[in-house]
Design a protein around this motif. Structure first.
Motif, PDB file in Angstrom:
ATOM      1  N   LYS A   1       0.874  -1.172   0.000  1.00 21.48           N
ATOM      2  CA  LYS A   1       0.000   0.000   0.000  1.00 21.48           C
ATOM      3  C   LYS A   1       0.903   1.210   0.000  1.00 21.48           C
ATOM      4  O   LYS A   1       1.856   1.276   0.771  1.00 21.48           O
ATOM      5  CB  LYS A   1      -0.861  -0.027   1.261  1.00 21.48           C
ATOM      6  N   ASP A   2       0.628   2.153  -0.902  1.00 18.71           N
ATOM      7  CA  ASP A   2       1.463   3.354  -0.899  1.00 18.71           C
ATOM      8  C   ASP A   2       0.658   4.564  -0.467  1.00 18.71           C
ATOM      9  O   ASP A   2      -0.570   4.516  -0.393  1.00 18.71           O
ATOM     10  CB  ASP A   2       2.166   3.573  -2.252  1.00 18.71           C
ATOM     11  N   TYR A   3       1.350   5.629  -0.170  1.00 19.38           N
ATOM     12  CA  TYR A   3       0.747   6.865   0.339  1.00 19.38           C
ATOM     13  C   TYR A   3       1.124   7.973  -0.623  1.00 19.38           C
ATOM     14  O   TYR A   3       2.269   8.406  -0.653  1.00 19.38           O
ATOM     15  CB  TYR A   3       1.232   7.096   1.790  1.00 19.38           C
ATOM     16  N   LYS A   4       0.148   8.382  -1.442  1.00 20.00           N
ATOM     17  CA  LYS A   4       0.457   9.246  -2.586  1.00 20.00           C
ATOM     18  C   LYS A   4       0.438  10.731  -2.270  1.00 20.00           C
ATOM     19  O   LYS A   4       1.082  11.510  -2.955  1.00 20.00           O
ATOM     20  CB  LYS A   4      -0.556   8.988  -3.713  1.00 20.00           C
ATOM     21  N   ARG A   5      -0.349  11.139  -1.263  1.00 12.81           N
ATOM     22  CA  ARG A   5      -0.484  12.585  -1.030  1.00 12.81           C
ATOM     23  C   ARG A   5       0.727  13.124  -0.282  1.00 12.81           C
ATOM     24  O   ARG A   5       1.309  12.428   0.541  1.00 12.81           O
ATOM     25  CB  ARG A   5      -1.748  12.880  -0.228  1.00 12.81           C
TER      26      ARG A   5
ATOM     27  N   THR B   1       1.627  12.953  -5.141  1.00 15.39           N
ATOM     28  CA  THR B   1       3.048  12.829  -5.452  1.00 15.39           C
ATOM     29  C   THR B   1       3.234  11.491  -6.164  1.00 15.39           C
ATOM     30  O   THR B   1       2.275  10.749  -6.363  1.00 15.39           O
ATOM     31  CB  THR B   1       3.880  12.798  -4.163  1.00 15.39           C
ATOM     32  N   GLY B   2       4.468  11.155  -6.455  1.00 14.77           N
ATOM     33  CA  GLY B   2       4.747   9.812  -6.975  1.00 14.77           C
ATOM     34  C   GLY B   2       4.565   8.742  -5.908  1.00 14.77           C
ATOM     35  O   GLY B   2       4.414   7.565  -6.221  1.00 14.77           O
ATOM     36  N   GLY B   3       4.554   9.133  -4.649  1.00 12.78           N
ATOM     37  CA  GLY B   3       4.431   8.181  -3.547  1.00 12.78           C
ATOM     38  C   GLY B   3       5.385   8.578  -2.436  1.00 12.78           C
ATOM     39  O   GLY B   3       6.559   8.816  -2.682  1.00 12.78           O
TER      40      GLY B   3
ATOM     41  N   ILE C   1       3.082  -6.885 -13.656  1.00 13.39           N
ATOM     42  CA  ILE C   1       1.785  -6.203 -13.766  1.00 13.39           C
ATOM     43  C   ILE C   1       1.477  -5.669 -12.371  1.00 13.39           C
ATOM     44  O   ILE C   1       1.511  -6.416 -11.392  1.00 13.39           O
ATOM     45  CB  ILE C   1       0.650  -7.152 -14.196  1.00 13.39           C
ATOM     46  N   PHE C   2       1.194  -4.400 -12.319  1.00 14.26           N
ATOM     47  CA  PHE C   2       0.883  -3.723 -11.051  1.00 14.26           C
ATOM     48  C   PHE C   2      -0.602  -3.414 -11.121  1.00 14.26           C
ATOM     49  O   PHE C   2      -1.051  -2.674 -11.994  1.00 14.26           O
ATOM     50  CB  PHE C   2       1.769  -2.490 -11.012  1.00 14.26           C
ATOM     51  N   ILE C   3      -1.360  -4.071 -10.247  1.00 21.86           N
ATOM     52  CA  ILE C   3      -2.813  -3.889 -10.275  1.00 21.86           C
ATOM     53  C   ILE C   3      -3.205  -3.006  -9.098  1.00 21.86           C
ATOM     54  O   ILE C   3      -3.052  -3.395  -7.932  1.00 21.86           O
ATOM     55  CB  ILE C   3      -3.550  -5.242 -10.221  1.00 21.86           C
TER      56      ILE C   3
ATOM     57  N   TYR D   1      -4.333  -0.551 -14.217  1.00 21.72           N
ATOM     58  CA  TYR D   1      -3.177  -1.429 -14.425  1.00 21.72           C
ATOM     59  C   TYR D   1      -1.965  -0.548 -14.691  1.00 21.72           C
ATOM     60  O   TYR D   1      -2.059   0.459 -15.399  1.00 21.72           O
ATOM     61  CB  TYR D   1      -3.365  -2.277 -15.687  1.00 21.72           C
ATOM     62  N   ASN D   2      -0.812  -0.970 -14.155  1.00 19.96           N
ATOM     63  CA  ASN D   2       0.452  -0.407 -14.608  1.00 19.96           C
ATOM     64  C   ASN D   2       1.279  -1.577 -15.106  1.00 19.96           C
ATOM     65  O   ASN D   2       1.139  -2.694 -14.612  1.00 19.96           O
ATOM     66  CB  ASN D   2       1.175   0.313 -13.471  1.00 19.96           C
ATOM     67  N   VAL D   3       2.151  -1.313 -16.059  1.00 17.67           N
ATOM     68  CA  VAL D   3       2.866  -2.416 -16.707  1.00 17.67           C
ATOM     69  C   VAL D   3       4.308  -2.520 -16.203  1.00 17.67           C
ATOM     70  O   VAL D   3       5.204  -2.931 -16.922  1.00 17.67           O
ATOM     71  CB  VAL D   3       2.810  -2.267 -18.245  1.00 17.67           C
ATOM     72  N   ARG D   4       4.489  -2.172 -14.947  1.00 19.96           N
ATOM     73  CA  ARG D   4       5.800  -2.052 -14.317  1.00 19.96           C
ATOM     74  C   ARG D   4       5.579  -2.220 -12.823  1.00 19.96           C
ATOM     75  O   ARG D   4       4.450  -2.355 -12.372  1.00 19.96           O
ATOM     76  CB  ARG D   4       6.317  -0.641 -14.582  1.00 19.96           C
ATOM     77  N   MET D   5       6.657  -2.173 -12.059  1.00 17.80           N
ATOM     78  CA  MET D   5       6.505  -2.155 -10.608  1.00 17.80           C
ATOM     79  C   MET D   5       6.151  -0.731 -10.159  1.00 17.80           C
ATOM     80  O   MET D   5       6.357   0.230 -10.893  1.00 17.80           O
ATOM     81  CB  MET D   5       7.797  -2.596  -9.932  1.00 17.80           C
ATOM     82  N   GLY D   6       5.637  -0.610  -8.960  1.00 24.82           N
ATOM     83  CA  GLY D   6       5.343   0.709  -8.398  1.00 24.82           C
ATOM     84  C   GLY D   6       6.582   1.264  -7.711  1.00 24.82           C
ATOM     85  O   GLY D   6       7.497   0.540  -7.353  1.00 24.82           O
ATOM     86  N   ASP D   7       6.574   2.562  -7.533  1.00 29.41           N
ATOM     87  CA  ASP D   7       7.649   3.220  -6.804  1.00 29.41           C
ATOM     88  C   ASP D   7       6.987   4.200  -5.839  1.00 29.41           C
ATOM     89  O   ASP D   7       6.303   5.111  -6.311  1.00 29.41           O
ATOM     90  CB  ASP D   7       8.539   3.958  -7.810  1.00 29.41           C
ATOM     91  N   PRO D   8       7.015   4.005  -4.544  1.00 31.18           N
ATOM     92  CA  PRO D   8       7.975   3.218  -3.756  1.00 31.18           C
ATOM     93  C   PRO D   8       7.546   1.801  -3.365  1.00 31.18           C
ATOM     94  O   PRO D   8       8.183   1.205  -2.493  1.00 31.18           O
ATOM     95  CB  PRO D   8       8.106   4.061  -2.489  1.00 31.18           C
ATOM     96  N   GLU D   9       6.531   1.217  -4.007  1.00 33.44           N
ATOM     97  CA  GLU D   9       6.139  -0.137  -3.602  1.00 33.44           C
ATOM     98  C   GLU D   9       7.271  -1.135  -3.800  1.00 33.44           C
ATOM     99  O   GLU D   9       7.446  -2.067  -2.999  1.00 33.44           O
ATOM    100  CB  GLU D   9       4.901  -0.597  -4.393  1.00 33.44           C
ATOM    101  N   THR D  10       8.049  -0.958  -4.877  1.00 31.25           N
ATOM    102  CA  THR D  10       9.183  -1.855  -5.129  1.00 31.25           C
ATOM    103  C   THR D  10      10.112  -1.932  -3.923  1.00 31.25           C
ATOM    104  O   THR D  10      10.661  -2.998  -3.618  1.00 31.25           O
ATOM    105  CB  THR D  10       9.993  -1.326  -6.337  1.00 31.25           C
TER     106      THR D  10
HETATM  107  N1  GLY Z   1       3.436   4.517  -6.384  1.00 25.06           N
HETATM  108  C1  GLY Z   1       2.566   4.531  -7.482  1.00 25.06           C
HETATM  109  C2  GLY Z   1       3.171   4.229  -8.777  1.00 25.06           C
HETATM  110  O1  GLY Z   1       4.294   3.777  -8.890  1.00 25.06           O
HETATM  111  O2  GLY Z   1       2.478   4.408  -9.767  1.00 25.06           O
END
Ligand code: GLY
Ligand code: AMP
Length: 423
Positions: free
Chosen positions: A217-221, A231-233, A274-276, A290-299
């Motif tokens: 789980k990320d925190y975007k705000r 933000t990006g996370g 796949i990032f759902i 869907y994102n076709v990559r890993m998340g950042d900062p989830e990675t």
């Molecule tokens: N943290 C969200 C993203 O990578 O899209």
């Protein structure tokens, strides 16, 4: 094996850090990389969309595998570029081909895919400049708040959630008629607002088999209590405490399986992450994106929890032998906190010296916007570095991260001290 990781964020530092621990690595390269990747790999100063430059570097350095971090080169077709080049076609690329990358590159494409394969998501319609009147009429049929999404890639800024009907209509006009998000908003998806708690599920597939990776789980705000600009996370935790067996089984059966089957049915070759993005409405999961990559900062919390050798994992993806891999996870929780530049996500200054990096203990620092300046490490972006720690639960892990953040300093340094506050 010589491997190149494409990208320059915390995600790429984490992937490179993990790959660098493999017994199969001969030489590891990152392009363009940052001050963190420079410590564990060879940075090559080439942009992720400079396909010609990447080709040259791959041939010159006998690179045998390219791991693509961000979405942009995937949506632009870097995997296809390799497959269509006589000299590159046997080099493994981790990341989907262009057709499947449209799952992130076009919201409308993703929506049609979900509809076709019965994957639960918010009801929607899409509109262009010629159907703007219908778009306004559709808004009138919806309840507040209104969700407007630019169809194309808009650097994470293309989603508007509005409470006022007139504002929604005026934003729709500005997206379609005044190119508010450039070409990305030539088509706009309007969808039903879903109310619930979000989580992300990551899947790695070779196009045949797949592995569900740890949840996050990320925190975007930018602001505490999830306030202020996106933000990006700003931080992430893994695993997500409310993602219990029952919810995960629903996600697996209703979302992951039909997604993988759908890709096969639609002839969309896919070798990569796949990032759902999901939202739990009541007890049921719905796909937000869907994102076709890993998340950042989830990675930065997902990858450290995977114990396997990642060269072996990526080779299995390339050779479609992922089913043979037995995923081994660290049962502990991981948390990460992002340090950002003062002013981010609006304008901010770069080049601030980062002090205290030598004093970190019991946490892993993943660099994002940093660069080396002589003897110093200085800031070079909005998101500067992610501090990842382990613990018996996410709170204990966070304590470690915050304790170490106390030792770090740069002018204007900002971070959220409430990661996980809603759990
Ligand atoms: N943290 C969200 C993203 O990578 O899209
Ligand atoms: P996206 O870029 O599609 O991930 O959207 C960005 C953010 O907007 C998501 O992380 C959600 O917080 C929110 N969002 C997107 N679509 C919806 C929706 N249909 N209902 C509620 N929130 C949404």
């Amino acid at each position: 094996m010589n491997i190149l990781v494409l990208g320059s964020g915390g995600r790429e530092h984490t992937l490179a850090w993990k790959l660098s621990q493999s017994k199969h690595i001969s030489k590891l390269y990152v392009a363009p990389g940052n001050a963190g990747t420079a410590l564990i790999a060879n940075n090559i100063p080439i942009g992720v969309n400079d396909f010609e430059g990447i080709k040259e570097a791959v041939l010159e350095n006998q690179i045998e595998m390219v791991v693509v971090g961000p979405e942009d080169p995937l949506v632009k077709g870097i995997h296809d570029y390799f497959l269509n080049d006589g000299k590159l076609k046997n080099i493994a690329v981790i990341g989907p081909q262009k057709a499947a990358a449209s799952l992130e590159g076009s919201k409308q494409f993703a929506k049609e895919f979900m509809l076709r394969h019965n994957i639960p998501t918010a009801a929607y319609q899409s509109f262009t400049a010629t159907t703007i009147t219908e778009g306004e009429a559709f808004l009138e049929t919806l309840n507040t708040p209104y969700v407007l999404k630019a169809d194309g890639l808009a650097a994470g800024k293309g989603v508007l959630i509005l409470n006022d009907l007139n504002e929604a209509k005026s934003e729709l006009r500005s997206m379609l008629l005044d190119s508010k998000f450039g070409e990305a908003s030539t088509t706009v998806v309007i969808e039903e607002f879903l109310s619930g708690i979000e989580l992300s599920v990551f899947v790695l597939t070779d196009g045949k088999g797949y592995k569900i990776l740890p949840t996050a789980k990320d925190y975007k705000r930018i602001g505490e209590g999830d306030t202020g600009l996106n933000t990006g996370g700003m931080g992430a935790i893994s695993p997500v405490p409310f993602a219990d067996k029952v919810l995960m089984e629903k996600i697996h059966q209703r979302i992951v399986k039909p997604t993988i089957e759908g890709l096969k049915m639609d002839n969309l070759p896919y070798k990569g992450f796949i990032f759902i993005g999901l939202i739990k409405v009541g007890d049921d999961p719905f796909v937000i994106e869907y994102n076709v990559r890993m998340g950042d900062p989830e990675t930065e919390v997902v990858i450290p929890r995977i114990k396997n050798d990642f060269v072996e994992i990526f080779q299995a993806v390339a050779n479609q032998r992922l089913d043979d891999i037995d995923l081994k996870l660290d049962d502990r929780s991981a948390s990460t906190v992002m340090l950002v530049s003062g002013g981010y996500p609006e304008s901010y200054e770069k080049g601030k010296e980062i002090k205290g990096l030598d004093e970190i203990s019991d946490s892993q620092v993943f660099h994002a916007g940093t660069r080396i300046d002589g003897e110093k490490v200085v800031t070079n972006g909005g998101r500067v570095m992610a501090i990842t720690s382990f613990g018996d639960d996410f709170k204990k892990a966070l304590e470690n991260s915050y304790r170490n953040i106390g030792k770090l300093h740069f002018d204007g340094m900002n971070f959220r001290s409430d990661i996980g506050f809603d759990l």
